[in-house]
Write a protein that holds these residues in place. Structure first.
Motif: not given
Ligand code: AMP
Ligand code: GLY
Length: 422
Positions: A169-183
């Motif tokens: 809600a605080s962002c202008r345009r929002v990207i939601v993405e999958e979580f990446l595991d690993g270093p």
């Protein structure tokens, strides 16, 4: 290098490291704008606003600069490199059009899709309904990013769905993405628009607290090399990530001349791009340039003038370097400024958020105040050297992470999943 005047734009730890590395070359005269008290010790500072393209170009002309190196993302995204190039001066740093690779996460995703570069699956959301749908599609942990530049603070990764919704809600345009595991790995490559020349990889520590706790920051420390990295990692990243991205930008008529920073996750499903930056990373640059043996002016000029084809690989010192950020009380939320700093006048201490007060005393002036680099034969020795210097620095309320490069130094490895072909 003979008789080259170089103008470095910016005022952070990265710019101090660049000015210092350029100044090791006796044929190079170093100027910085606006710079900081650290860059003043290795070059000449000029009180010119990094965001003012016309003023930067005027300064470059007045100094007779043969190369301008633009450090931070904000002037690059604003087109300062274009203003300097328009005056016929070679620039290391992408045009505004190419810097969108960092300036817009949605653009970066579009380039990666077109170039076949592996990255996290993502949704650009234009309403809160779309945000909620995307959060539920990918599930926890939730990754929510502001589309634009946010100085490392536009991203949250959290298991708390309400916190994810609040951030969106605080962002202008929002990207939601999958979580990446690993270093995570930071790999830099110089690009002349066509050909690329990779650095050795480094690792950055993004969270503010020991054990990767607390909010994301611009980076609390970094080290190089990565003894645990899979063999062939650099060649794989160049072939599958960096070269295709540079090729795609050239194909679109917006060649990328400057530093491609690939932030990567080595996941259980292969390597994935977490983010691109269009400039040297901070604080990775401080330990990386400490280990770099190739004179940097010559290679930045080669990139700026389209001459990287067939260039010899970069040469590196055999040891390790560890950089520890000393941050101000309250960083990253509300860093306190104006505290006196002592013990910083030491080789390997790079200034970021520092200034001189009215009496000429060194004081804090930003969230990340110093990056302290130690070197040694291996990571354990480099850590010891870095933390010994940190112990001698006094900054009231200042703090640092105590675990930079710790796991890698202790075990020689950090656990990472077997790589399949990306
Ligand atoms: P960015 O500004 O995109 O680099 O994000 C800042 C930091 O957030 C990264 O360095 C990661 O530590 C973390 N991060 C970003 N995207 C993801 C993701 N998809 N999965 C896990 N962690 C992420
Ligand atoms: N070290 C992270 C960055 O420079 O964005």
């Amino acid at each position: 290098m003979t008789n080259l005047t170089v103008l470095v734009i910016g005022s952070g730890g990265r710019e101090h490291a660049l000015a210092w590395a350029l100044g090791r070359d006796p044929g190079v005269v170093v100027h910085v704008a606006p710079g900081n008290p650290g860059t003043a010790a290795v070059g000449t500072n000029h009180p010119v606003d990094a965001m003012d393209g016309a003023a930067v170009a005027d300064l470059a002309v007045a100094l007779g600069a043969g190369l301008v190196v633009i450090g931070p993302e904000a002037p690059l995204v604003a087109g300062v490199a274009d203003d300097v190039r328009a005056r016929g001066i070679p620039v290391f740093g992408p045009s505004a059009a190419a810097a969108r690779l960092e300036g817009s996460k949605a653009f970066a995703k579009e380039i990666m899709a077109a170039a076949g570069v592996p990255t996290a699956d993502a949704r650009l959301c234009l309403s809160m309904d779309e945000v909620v749908a995307a959060l539920d599609e990918f599930g926890a942990p939730y990754v929510v990013k502001d589309d634009g530049l946010a100085a490392g603070k536009g991203v949250i990764v959290t298991g708390d769905r309400d916190a994810a919704v609040r951030h969106a809600a605080s962002c202008r345009r929002v990207i939601v993405e999958e979580f990446l595991d690993g270093p995570e790995v930071s790999l830099f490559a110089l690009s002349d628009g066509t050909d690329v020349l990779p650095f050795e990889p480094a690792q950055d520590f993004k969270r503010v607290g020991d054990g990767d706790t607390g909010p994301n920051t611009g980076g609390m420390g970094a080290y190089t090399p990565l003894p645990w990295a899979p063999p062939g990692l650099v060649a794989q990243v160049v072939a599958t990530v960096i070269q295709p991205t540079v090729d795609e930008l050239r194909r679109r008529g917006t060649p990328f001349v400057g530093l491609v920073y690939a932030g990567l996750a080595l996941t259980s499903r292969g390597l994935r791009v977490v983010e691109f930056n269009a400039r040297f990373g901070d604080p990775e640059t401080q330990p990386l340039l400490t280990r770099l043996k190739t004179p940097i002016a010559e290679v930045l000029l080669a990139a700026a003038t389209g001459r990287l084809a067939g260039h010899a690989p970069l040469e590196w010192g055999s040891g390790a370097a560890v950089g520890v950020v000393v941050a101000a009380d309250g960083y990253p939320e509300a860093p306190r400024k104006g505290d006196p700093i002592t013990g910083a006048d030491v080789e390997g201490v790079f200034h970021a958020g520092t200034a001189l007060d009215a009496d000429g005393r060194l004081v804090s002036a930003g969230g990340r105040v110093l990056t302290v680099v130690g070197t040694g034969d291996d990571l354990a020795a480099a850590r010891e050297a870095a933390y010994a210097k940190v112990a001698l620095i006094d900054l009231p309320g200042g703090f640092h992470r105590t675990d930079i490069a710790l796991k890698a130094a202790q075990t020689g490895t950090v656990p990472f999943p077997v790589q399949e072909k990306a």
